[in-house]
Scaffold this motif. Structure first.
Motif, short mmCIF file in Angstrom:
data_model
loop_
_atom_site.label_atom_id
_atom_site.label_comp_id
_atom_site.label_asym_id
_atom_site.label_seq_id
_atom_site.Cartn_x
_atom_site.Cartn_y
_atom_site.Cartn_z
N GLN A 1 0.81 -1.22 0.00
CA GLN A 1 0.00 0.00 0.00
C GLN A 1 0.85 1.27 0.00
O GLN A 1 0.45 2.29 0.57
N THR A 2 2.02 1.21 -0.59
CA THR A 2 2.87 2.40 -0.73
C THR A 2 3.33 2.52 -2.18
O THR A 2 3.24 1.58 -2.96
N PRO B 1 -2.63 7.73 -5.50
CA PRO B 1 -3.40 6.56 -5.08
C PRO B 1 -3.96 6.70 -3.67
O PRO B 1 -3.38 7.37 -2.81
N HIS B 2 -5.13 6.09 -3.46
CA HIS B 2 -5.78 6.02 -2.15
C HIS B 2 -6.22 7.39 -1.64
O HIS B 2 -6.31 7.61 -0.44
N ARG B 3 -6.48 8.32 -2.57
CA ARG B 3 -6.98 9.64 -2.17
C ARG B 3 -8.24 9.95 -2.96
O ARG B 3 -8.30 9.74 -4.17
N ASP B 4 -9.22 10.50 -2.30
CA ASP B 4 -10.45 10.92 -2.96
C ASP B 4 -10.24 12.29 -3.60
O ASP B 4 -9.28 13.00 -3.30
N ASP C 1 2.41 8.12 2.67
CA ASP C 1 1.43 9.20 2.51
C ASP C 1 0.73 9.44 3.84
O ASP C 1 -0.31 8.87 4.13
#
Length: 515
Positions: free
Chosen positions: A68-69, A171-174, A79
């Protein structure tokens, strides 16, 4: 759940090797690591290296990948926070967020069934943006990883990415969860071709010229093309055999003084394809970087007004984005002002205007904010025959590595050189330059880093008496000798290939003879 705490310490790199201690991060099973800015308390993005064990296993040791990085080349981008789920055992880590923050080293241990959550505060040494200087990487290789996220992890504000690849979403941000790193400017209209970097060359033109058989014809084709934007040209490989011809063309505006010969993933000990001095010693790690700076000084002393550039380069491999960087400011002072004041560039266009104006410092470590005669780099001092210009060098400096020396170079000669402790004992004062003729000045800071050349080099201040630039015969001969060696190499080519080079060699020979 059973937690076990274990005594250890964080080793902080502070300024001139001052250290501090603090408890380790201890956990088991999983550890949630949060990062924040020590001063503001805001969550931050940073590059982190994780290693198995409590002691380095060797120089070639690679950091552990973490789920997840995003890969940062060396290490990963955290992050704001990350959940570490690794096999049981001891670990160590390094947190590096560009050169403006102190490096944090620490340890932790994971055990079965244990959980923990820790926050690490990152101490900032200096806020260059607040002082009016924004950092950029002038040559970033394309990557499948998020450019904005990697930029934020290195506290970098500008990137010139090769290959027309747009900046990928984080990634992983709205959409309503902004990165919080401002400004963040990415340009993709940059092309590298056989040692030259073209800024502003549109994609169609780049493809059209890519089949040109040599870099000299490619350069001419770009110069003569009709493009929608003003194309700037930088010398990405300062060691290239074609260098004296490129300089003679009068069509290049900049030269990389820090590039892919300064890497964190490996030592570059020699120049594979290009001009190298016979004095190179076997295995000396700083000589290639020193030679690039020497070339730049000869360019200036030959009266050729190129600005310095810095970046990863087109062969930077795993070196993190922004390791070699250019700090740029906007000079908004008027001609009559006694002292220039660095002003943060208000737009991406303003940043690049500062690059081509020479309002800059190239670095891969020391944070140098210099003035000469109260003016920022890029300023031109005007004088007349018979008068003397008194120019006072000044600087602010922040460093993590121990400094070998700082120097003021005037007309390719050392005007002032001192160790940092000697400079401090002198009250931080540098003897003024008493200029009686045309010339130039740069400031540089050299560290004791032993893996490669780690330094800061300013863009030049120019001195013009009666509107003339200095041209040193020593530097002219330097490039004439280089050109002669290049001609000898070309004689090995088949006759039909040599013919394509003849016009350029003749023009360059005439240029340097006239010089």
């Amino acid at each position: 759940m059973k937690l076990r705490q274990r005594s250890a310490h964080w080793a902080f790199t502070l300024g001139l090797l001052i250290s501090a201690a603090s408890p380790c991060l201890a956990a088991g099973g999983s550890l949630t690591l949060h990062l924040e800015d020590e001063s503001s308390g805001q969550n931050v993005i940073s590059r982190v290296e994780f290693y198995r064990g409590v002691a380095p296993s060797g120089r070639s040791e690679k950091p552990l990948p973490v789920r997840q990085t995003v890969s940062a080349g060396i290490g990963v981008v955290v992050d704001r926070s990350v959940v570490l789920e690794l096999p049981d055992g001891p670990y160590r880590f390094r947190i590096i967020r560009g050169p403006e923050y102190r490096v944090i080293n620490g340890t932790f241990e994971l055990e079965k069934t244990s959980l923990d959550e820790k926050t690490v505060a990152l101490p900032r040494m200096v806020d260059m943006a607040a002082e009016g200087w924004l950092a950029g990487d002038c040559c970033v290789t394309p990557s499948s990883e998020s450019v904005p996220l990697r930029m934020a992890s290195e506290d970098l504000h500008v990137a010139a990415v090769l290959g027309k690849r747009p900046a990928k979403p984080i990634p992983h941000r709205d959409a309503d969860d902004p990165i919080g790193h401002d400004p963040l400017w990415v340009r993709t209209d940059v092309t590298c071709d056989r040692g030259l970097a073209y800024f502003g060359l549109d994609e169609q033109a780049a493809e059209t010229f890519s089949s040109t058989e040599n870099s000299l014809k490619h350069l001419v084709a770009v110069i003569n093309s009709e493009t929608e934007t003003d194309v700037k040209i930088g010398i990405e490989n300062p060691f290239a055999w074609e260098l004296p011809v490129w300089l003679a063309s009068g069509k290049v505006q900049g030269i990389f003084v820090m590039g892919d010969w300064l890497r964190l993933d490996k030592r570059v000990l020699a120049i594979r394809d290009g001009h190298a001095p016979s004095s190179f010693s076997l295995g000396e790690p700083t000589q290639v970087g020193r030679y690039a700076e020497r070339i730049y000084r000869h360019v200036l002393d030959a009266g050729i007004p190129l600005v310095p550039l810095a970046g990863g380069g087109d062969a930077s491999a795993r070196t993190p984005i922004g390791y070699n960087r250019l700090y740029v400011t906007s000079d908004t002072s008027s001609v009559g002002d006694d002292v220039s004041s660095p002003t943060q560039p208000a737009s991406e266009q303003a940043w690049w205007e500062g690059v081509w104006a020479g309002n800059s410092v190239a670095t891969n470590g020391p944070l140098l904010r210099p003035l000469v005669g109260g003016k920022l780099p890029g300023h031109v001092f005007q004088g007349h025959s018979g008068e003397v210009l008194r120019l006072q060098p000044e600087l602010n400096l922040a460093v993590r590595d121990p400094v070998d020396y700082l120097e003021v170079i005037h007309n390719n000669r050392v005007h002032y050189s001192a160790r940092l402790d000697e400079f401090a004992k002198a009250g931080g004062e540098i003897p003024p330059i008493m200029a009686e003729e045309s010339g130039w000045v740069i400031l540089r800071v050299m560290t004791l880093h032993d893996d490669h050349y780690r330094a800061a080099v300013s863009a030049p201040w120019w001195i013009e008496f009666d509107g003339r630039r200095r041209v040193s015969q020593e530097s002219v001969r330097f490039f004439q000798d280089w050109l002669s060696q290049y001609e000898q190499r070309l004689t090995r080519l088949p006759p039909e290939e040599i013919a394509g080079y003849v016009p350029f060699i003749r023009a360059a020979r005439e240029f340097w003879e006239n010089r």
